[in-house]
Design a protein around this motif. Sequence first.
Motif, PDB file in Angstrom:
ATOM      1  N   ASP A 179      35.521  38.849  43.391  1.00  0.00           N
ATOM      2  CA  ASP A 179      35.124  39.834  42.390  1.00  0.00           C
ATOM      3  C   ASP A 179      34.768  39.164  41.067  1.00  0.00           C
TER       4      ASP A 179
ATOM      5  N   SER B 284      31.051  40.644  40.379  1.00  0.00           N
ATOM      6  CA  SER B 284      31.723  41.654  39.566  1.00  0.00           C
ATOM      7  C   SER B 284      30.726  42.716  39.092  1.00  0.00           C
TER       8      SER B 284
ATOM      9  N   TYR C  18      38.256  47.188  44.500  1.00  0.00           N
ATOM     10  CA  TYR C  18      37.018  46.472  44.161  1.00  0.00           C
ATOM     11  C   TYR C  18      35.816  47.402  44.297  1.00  0.00           C
TER      12      TYR C  18
ATOM     13  N   THR D  66      33.160  48.426  41.172  1.00  0.00           N
ATOM     14  CA  THR D  66      31.966  47.587  41.242  1.00  0.00           C
ATOM     15  C   THR D  66      30.805  48.342  41.875  1.00  0.00           C
TER      16      THR D  66
END
Length: 272
Positions: free
Chosen positions: A183, A188, A252, A256
């Motif tokens: 990430d 990211s 995540y 994202t």
Amino acid sequence: MSGIDGGALALVLAASAATALAVMLVAFAVGTARGLHRIVDVAWGIAFAAVAVVAWCLAAGHGDDVRRTAVALATCLWGLRLAVHIARRGRGHGEDPRYARMLSRARGNPTLYALRKVYVLQGALVWLVSLPVQVAVLLPGPLGVTGAAGLAVWAVGLGFEAVGDRQLARFKADPAHRGRIMDRGLWSWTRHPNYFGDFLVWWGLYLTACADWRTALATLVSPLVMSALLIWGSGKRLLEAHMADRPGYAAYRARTSGFLPRPPRRDPVSGS
């Protein structure tokens, strides 16, 4: 169509189809002998490069030399970089789970099923997606603003893809990151910087074939098909299904972007 010689176009289209099929048949022979059909992913990039070289050669004397060479070289750089990257990434690994699942559901001879559903199908997709390259090498006029913009978009896409792949490879090479979700860096900003890079590459190459509305319309199917593959086909959708149960992936995903790059959410609510 934009001053393109019809006979030359027919020859380039036919030779490109034969070239893509030939590369995939060689890959099929190697993959069958080794029992690893994941080799088709290496052949994917090689096939695009081979089509570009054949089209470049056959277009000599027809297309503008600068456009012809720039488009063919751009396609080769993208295809060969991708092939080398995938070959290195897959070294020492077994069969790709996608192909293992596919072949486990095969009716009849699994080898012939792989030939039809993996290799011949991907050869046909190479031919279809590379239509802008096959047309662009035959265009008699200079690149112009649209063509130059296309090469700029291609360059950003290639850089985005290469940097993302490099960042992921370095992350995975560190034993301390085993089992963790990447990430950082471009990862990211988007969960799929490599697929987004591919997306830009093929929309950029499409622009090099947009000499007028006729070539733009005739080749539009190519970036649309590649975009569909990357987002809803064998790219993003399948990879995220494979990653869904990994620890930390849900968080995540929530913070994202799913495809188009943007800063990560500070207060994630849901992924997209």
